[in-house]
Design an enzyme around this catalytic site. Structure first.
Site, PDB file in Angstrom:
ATOM      1  N   ALA A  66     -33.775 -44.749  38.388  1.00 28.86           N
ATOM      2  CA  ALA A  66     -32.739 -45.652  38.887  1.00 28.86           C
ATOM      3  C   ALA A  66     -32.382 -45.295  40.325  1.00 28.86           C
ATOM      4  O   ALA A  66     -32.534 -44.153  40.757  1.00 28.86           O
ATOM      5  CB  ALA A  66     -31.499 -45.576  38.007  1.00 28.86           C
ATOM      6  N   GLY A 111     -36.238 -43.797  34.540  1.00 25.46           N
ATOM      7  CA  GLY A 111     -36.550 -45.161  34.134  1.00 25.46           C
ATOM      8  C   GLY A 111     -37.991 -45.542  34.409  1.00 25.46           C
ATOM      9  O   GLY A 111     -38.555 -46.400  33.723  1.00 25.46           O
ATOM     10  N   GLU A 114     -39.842 -44.236  31.506  1.00 28.16           N
ATOM     11  CA  GLU A 114     -39.494 -45.067  30.351  1.00 28.16           C
ATOM     12  C   GLU A 114     -40.272 -46.381  30.392  1.00 28.16           C
ATOM     13  O   GLU A 114     -40.674 -46.912  29.355  1.00 28.16           O
ATOM     14  CB  GLU A 114     -37.989 -45.307  30.328  1.00 28.16           C
ATOM     15  N   GLU A 134     -33.256 -36.586  33.440  1.00 31.18           N
ATOM     16  CA  GLU A 134     -31.837 -36.933  33.347  1.00 31.18           C
ATOM     17  C   GLU A 134     -30.950 -35.740  32.979  1.00 31.18           C
ATOM     18  O   GLU A 134     -29.772 -35.694  33.349  1.00 31.18           O
ATOM     19  CB  GLU A 134     -31.642 -38.060  32.320  1.00 31.18           C
TER      20      GLU A 134
END
Length: 260
Positions: A66, A111, A114, A134
């Site tokens: 992000a 992300g 992911e 994270e």
């Protein structure tokens, strides 16, 4: 197909190529990019002229998670909206009717990893690195990383990745089955396009059926796991420690960028 600010979509011979274009930010995902990814993949899923999709990033990064500056500045309500929109975005890739091939050209973090976990086939160059860092912010992945990493890597491998926040060469994921092939930089897109072309040439109904069957074989109760993940992340993000660590990271990133 629409016109986008943060990515491009090009189609040739039934193969679509989605390229993230925020190279100056290592293709970090902001809210605009998140929405455009969703829109593009949902449109491609419905496009009868597309048989397979390749997704990659411009420059040195596939997607570096992000956009931390935007992420750190969110209100609680904006955070909830971002996470909910992220659920739809990842589903647009994972549940796409067309096979999605990730051509990982650099960092795929947070992300970005992911997103890789949502793809059907993964090709990476020899310099690509993946990770779910994270935990370094006192948070956890919120885009399905805790669930899909276990499904694709096994629980112990996933725990090591999640609990240390390690950033790992893509080559280390070949044996685990997440990454299909490692190729030289100049061969990454040719190989991804070659595979996409082979798949796109096969009968549509058979390919779509195979994708649905292999997804079902490993799915488990993914929806329940995703809901748990969102709830835990929401509590961490709202906590005093979470707010402090995310903002400190954003400030360090800004200083580092200013000095580069």
């Amino acid at each position: 197909m629409g016109t986008y600010q943060t990515l491009t979509v090009e189609t040739h011979d039934r193969v679509a190529v989605v390229t993230f274009r925020r190279a100056d930010q290592l293709n970090a995902m902001n809210r605009l990019m998140q929405g455009e990814i969703t829109e593009a993949f949902e449109a491609l899923s419905a496009d009868a002229g597309v048989g397979a999709i390749v997704v990659t990033g411009e420059g040195r990064g596939f997607m570096a998670g992000a956009d931390i500056k935007e992420y750190a500045a969110q209100t609680a309500a904006e955070f909830d909206t971002f996470q909910a929109a992220g659920t739809r975005m990842y589903a647009a890739i994972e549940d796409n009717r067309k096979p999605v091939i990730a051509a990982v050209n650099g960092f795929a973090l947070g992300g970005g990893m992911e997103l890789v976990l949502c793809c059907d086939i993964v090709i990476a160059n020899q310099y690509a690195k993946l990770g779910l860092p994270e935990i370094k912010l006192g948070l956890i992945p919120g885009g399905g990383g805790t669930q899909r990493s276990v499904a694709k890597l096994g629980r112990n491998r996933a725990n090591l990745l999640l609990m240390t926040g390690a950033i790992v060469p893509a080559s280390e994921f070949v044996g685990a089955g997440l990454v299909n092939e490692i190729v030289e930089v100049e061969k990454l897109m040719p190989r991804a396009l070659e595979l996409a072309g082979m798949i796109a040439a096969e009968p549509v109904a058979a390919i779509e059926g195979l994708k649905a069957l292999t997804a079902h074989a490993v799915s488990g109760d993914l929806g329940e796991g995703l809901a748990m993940e969102r709830n835990i992340l929401g509590g961490l993000y709202r906590s005093e420690t979470g707010q402090r660590r995310v903002k400190e990271f954003a400030e360090r990133s800004a200083v580092k960028k200013a000095g580069s």
